[in-house]
Scaffold this active site. Sequence first.
Site, PDB file in Angstrom:
ATOM      1  N   ARG A  55      21.270 -10.378 -32.962  1.00 20.28           N
ATOM      2  CA  ARG A  55      20.100 -10.210 -33.266  1.00 20.28           C
ATOM      3  C   ARG A  55      19.264  -9.867 -32.008  1.00 20.28           C
ATOM      4  O   ARG A  55      19.273 -11.130 -31.314  1.00 20.28           O
ATOM      5  CB  ARG A  55      19.398 -11.247 -34.112  1.00 20.28           C
ATOM      6  CG  ARG A  55      18.090 -11.424 -34.700  1.00 20.28           C
ATOM      7  CD  ARG A  55      17.731 -12.478 -35.388  1.00 20.28           C
ATOM      8  NE  ARG A  55      16.239 -12.606 -36.091  1.00 20.28           N
ATOM      9  CZ  ARG A  55      15.368 -13.082 -35.096  1.00 20.28           C
ATOM     10  NH1 ARG A  55      15.680 -13.829 -33.989  1.00 20.28           N
ATOM     11  NH2 ARG A  55      14.056 -13.041 -35.617  1.00 20.28           N
TER      12      ARG A  55
ATOM     13  N   LYS B 230      15.690 -16.132 -25.361  1.00 21.98           N
ATOM     14  CA  LYS B 230      15.506 -17.361 -25.589  1.00 21.98           C
ATOM     15  C   LYS B 230      15.135 -18.240 -24.318  1.00 21.98           C
ATOM     16  O   LYS B 230      15.451 -17.746 -23.105  1.00 21.98           O
ATOM     17  CB  LYS B 230      16.479 -18.111 -26.398  1.00 21.98           C
ATOM     18  CG  LYS B 230      16.360 -17.483 -27.814  1.00 21.98           C
ATOM     19  CD  LYS B 230      17.035 -18.307 -28.903  1.00 21.98           C
ATOM     20  CE  LYS B 230      16.528 -17.588 -30.285  1.00 21.98           C
ATOM     21  NZ  LYS B 230      17.551 -18.355 -31.256  1.00 21.98           N
TER      22      LYS B 230
END
Length: 370
Positions: free
Chosen positions: A340, A305
């Site tokens: 995840r 991210k």
Amino acid sequence: MTDRLYLMPIGLAASPQSEEGDCIRLAGGLVYAHRFAAIVRSDSGVVARHRFTSGGAAETFARLPEALGAEAEAQWAALRTAHPPLQLGERTIRLDQPQIAGILNVTPDSFSDGGKFLDRPEDGAAHAAGMVEAGAALVDIGGESTRPGAPAVWEGDEIARVVPAVEYCAQMGAAISVDTRRAAVMRAALDAGAHMLNDVTAMRHDPTMAELAAQRGCPIVLMHSPGADDDVHADADYANVVFDVFDALAERRDAAIDAGIARERIVLDPGIGFGKSLADNLALINALPLFHALGQPLMFGGSRKRMVGALSGEAEPHERLGGSLALAVRAMDAGVQLVRVHDVAETVQARNVWRGLRDAALTDFTMLAD
């Protein structure tokens, strides 16, 4: 707002004997908590912070305002709750240790791997099989990019992207979750062989999602994002991001239960990167143990991210493996059950080493009495 209480684990331990038994097993996993803070918040901010060890919980709760006593007991029980496994098709996902969820994006524009698998189902199937073989407990399929600025996708297009991916993952016997905020997409995915719903809006975008999940009896991940409409990153205005996200997830948990979704099928996700600044994300990650006080298993998604790039010289998504592993291990240290990720093999290896260290700590001779 009336006063609110938050039970924050602030001192984690490698094993019970390191604290002579004065600790709890956090959420039934491999992480132990010894020291805690009972934090009271009002409209003006934090008004009290009582620190205690597990042995002093009852005495601390007795000093709280009477109106907060029941909530203190509920959160204390939640911190110690051992969660039953998730049953996803023929696969049983144990939640007494960290499990890895592998990401499969069938989109043209996802920030990390958009376009790689959308029009090449053979490549998508090979990637999914590789993740399962590497140790992924489940495959999380997404047909709509939720990166900032991404356009909304018509549900018909999303179904056309997701269903073939669900079908080839089902053929290989994978446990399958589908990352969508639309009930029509999830219904088609379940009919094609999916097992779990992962909704980035926690059922706020499409209220019929709750009825579907209740009817089908499937597990559901409720993720925090501030925006419920087309832009899931909008309306981000936090007085205190940690407590605000905690309160929002508590509200969505209760809404799911009220809609008939069994509590043992609800997973919560603080939504790293969704309508949060770098400082917000760091605060949430540092506070991850608090979210066990909500009484549900937790999912964490920090893989590749933007925050990793921001902390590493603006590294591009494909260059963020090291930072992604650091975040994954931090989540494991906090007792998170589902992590995840894009890079399954590397994260599974990190998890296995982490697990070995945890197991060894339980018999570490330096912690044993003479």
